[in-house]
Each structure stands twice: as structure tokens, then as C-alpha cells.
Write a protein that holds these residues in place. Structure first.
Motif, mmCIF file in Angstrom:
data_model
loop_
_atom_site.group_PDB
_atom_site.id
_atom_site.type_symbol
_atom_site.label_atom_id
_atom_site.label_comp_id
_atom_site.label_asym_id
_atom_site.label_seq_id
_atom_site.Cartn_x
_atom_site.Cartn_y
_atom_site.Cartn_z
ATOM 1 N N LEU A 128 71.481 27.950 26.063
ATOM 2 C CA LEU A 128 72.354 26.816 25.772
ATOM 3 C C LEU A 128 72.559 25.947 27.010
ATOM 4 N N ASP A 129 72.392 24.646 26.818
ATOM 5 C CA ASP A 129 72.669 23.654 27.843
ATOM 6 C C ASP A 129 74.020 23.021 27.500
ATOM 7 N N ALA A 130 74.609 22.294 28.442
ATOM 8 C CA ALA A 130 75.925 21.696 28.206
ATOM 9 C C ALA A 130 75.882 20.191 28.451
ATOM 10 N N VAL A 131 76.556 19.451 27.564
ATOM 11 C CA VAL A 131 76.747 18.018 27.735
ATOM 12 C C VAL A 131 78.255 17.795 27.802
ATOM 13 N N VAL A 132 78.704 17.183 28.885
ATOM 14 C CA VAL A 132 80.137 16.951 29.101
ATOM 15 C C VAL A 132 80.373 15.449 29.115
ATOM 16 N N THR A 133 81.323 14.986 28.284
ATOM 17 C CA THR A 133 81.675 13.567 28.281
ATOM 18 C C THR A 133 82.889 13.359 29.179
ATOM 19 N N HIS A 134 82.943 12.160 29.772
ATOM 20 C CA HIS A 134 84.018 11.814 30.707
ATOM 21 C C HIS A 134 84.696 10.532 30.245
ATOM 22 N N GLN A 135 85.954 10.370 30.622
ATOM 23 C CA GLN A 135 86.693 9.186 30.210
ATOM 24 C C GLN A 135 86.186 7.931 30.911
ATOM 25 N N PHE A 136 85.858 8.030 32.199
ATOM 26 C CA PHE A 136 85.508 6.828 32.967
ATOM 27 C C PHE A 136 84.131 6.906 33.610
ATOM 28 N N ALA A 137 83.252 7.759 33.061
ATOM 29 C CA ALA A 137 81.918 7.907 33.661
ATOM 30 C C ALA A 137 80.924 8.305 32.563
ATOM 31 N N PRO A 138 79.655 8.104 32.836
ATOM 32 C CA PRO A 138 78.651 8.536 31.858
ATOM 33 C C PRO A 138 78.690 10.053 31.660
ATOM 34 N N ALA A 139 78.134 10.500 30.567
ATOM 35 C CA ALA A 139 78.087 11.941 30.264
ATOM 36 C C ALA A 139 77.258 12.684 31.317
ATOM 37 N N SER A 140 77.622 13.934 31.537
ATOM 38 C CA SER A 140 76.867 14.817 32.438
ATOM 39 C C SER A 140 76.102 15.827 31.594
ATOM 40 N N ILE A 141 74.858 16.073 31.966
ATOM 41 C CA ILE A 141 74.035 17.064 31.270
ATOM 42 C C ILE A 141 73.733 18.186 32.241
ATOM 43 N N TYR A 142 74.072 19.398 31.828
ATOM 44 C CA TYR A 142 73.820 20.581 32.643
ATOM 45 C C TYR A 142 72.765 21.424 31.930
ATOM 46 N N ARG A 143 71.560 21.431 32.481
ATOM 47 C CA ARG A 143 70.458 22.172 31.877
ATOM 48 C C ARG A 143 70.492 23.610 32.365
ATOM 49 N N ASN A 144 70.430 24.536 31.436
ATOM 50 C CA ASN A 144 70.414 25.960 31.747
ATOM 51 C C ASN A 144 68.983 26.329 32.141
ATOM 52 N N VAL A 145 68.772 26.683 33.398
ATOM 53 C CA VAL A 145 67.435 27.006 33.888
ATOM 54 C C VAL A 145 67.220 28.513 34.016
ATOM 55 N N ALA A 146 68.152 29.288 33.473
ATOM 56 C CA ALA A 146 67.986 30.752 33.502
ATOM 57 C C ALA A 146 66.748 31.139 32.705
ATOM 58 N N GLU A 147 66.097 32.195 33.123
ATOM 59 C CA GLU A 147 64.933 32.704 32.405
ATOM 60 C C GLU A 147 65.384 33.201 31.038
#
Length: 129
Positions: free
Chosen positions: A17-36
Motif C-alpha cells: 500500500l502506498d499513501a496519498v495525503v491531501t493538504h489544505q494549502f499545498a499539493p497532495a503528497s504521494i508516498y510510494r511504498n518501496v518495501a520488497e
């Protein structure tokens, strides 16, 4: 920053699972899960639109794999995040266990469970009969 929502989704279909985080005053952040990735199995369920809704909300799935103790249970929910919608596909972690898995699908509105044997390490689309 001031974040608003988080969605967990397997963006690259590798079983993590990867994560996408939305922010009130900034573009969304994408956190890619690079675990094997370890052993896993994913399901994309589609109801028949008569006895169960097309999104299969309310459907429960039991999974059992030879060599693993116990079963895993997942249910399709209408909403699964705060201020965001995560992946509706069901993801089961199998650890170091390899090989096929037995799934028992209890479709919403269905009287009998559907039983399937599915290969691990991939997503399967299952349409309600």
C-alpha cells in the motif's frame, strides 16, 4: 503543514500500500511504498447489480492459505478514509507463505458463499454470478 485526508492505495499493483495525503494549502503528497513485496493476494469485487450493488459494498471475504494459521477477513466498505477514499480492492498479506489461496466470498444479499482457489502475488477481478 496542515493535512486534510489520507488514502491508502496500491498505486503500482505490487501488493504494497502506498499513501496519498491531501493538504489544505499545498499539493497532495504521494508516498510510494518501496518495501520488497512479500506474499499477497488482491481482489477487485463487482456485484451483479441485482442482489448486490455493483461496488460490492457489504461483501465479506474469508481467506485461508495452506501453511498459515487461521483465516483473514476483509469487508468492502463504502468509505474507508478521512476526507479521502482509499483503494476499494481487498488486499491480503500472506507473509512468507506462497502458493494458492482459498477464498470464500459472502456477497452482500447473497444466500450462499462463492468458493474459489486463486493464485497469490496478483490481483483478481471477481464478478458475482
Amino acid at each position: 503543514g496542515n493535512s486534510r485526508g489520507i488514502a491508502l492505495v496500491d498505486l503500482d499493483n505490487d501488493g504494497t500500500l502506498d499513501a496519498v495525503v491531501t493538504h489544505q494549502f499545498a499539493p497532495a503528497s504521494i508516498y510510494r511504498n518501496v518495501a520488497e513485496p512479500r506474499g499477497w493476494l488482491g481482489l477487485a469485487l463487482e456485484g451483479n447489480g441485482r442482489s448486490c450493488n455493483r461496488d460490492a459494498v457489504g461483501t465479506r471475504v474469508l481467506l485461508h492459505v495452506a501453511g498459515m494459521q487461521g483465516e483473514q477477513l476483509r469487508e468492502v466498505h463504502a468509505a474507508n478514509g478521512f476526507a479521502a477514499q482509499g483503494d476499494r480492492r481487498l488486499l491480503f498479506g500472506l507473509g512468507t507463505t506462497q502458493g494458492p489461496a482459498e477464498v470464500e466470498i459472502h456477497w452482500c444479499g447473497g444466500a450462499q458463499a462463492q468458493r474459489l482457489t486463486l493464485a497469490s502475488g496478483r490481483y483478481h477481478k471477481v464478478v458475482q454470478p
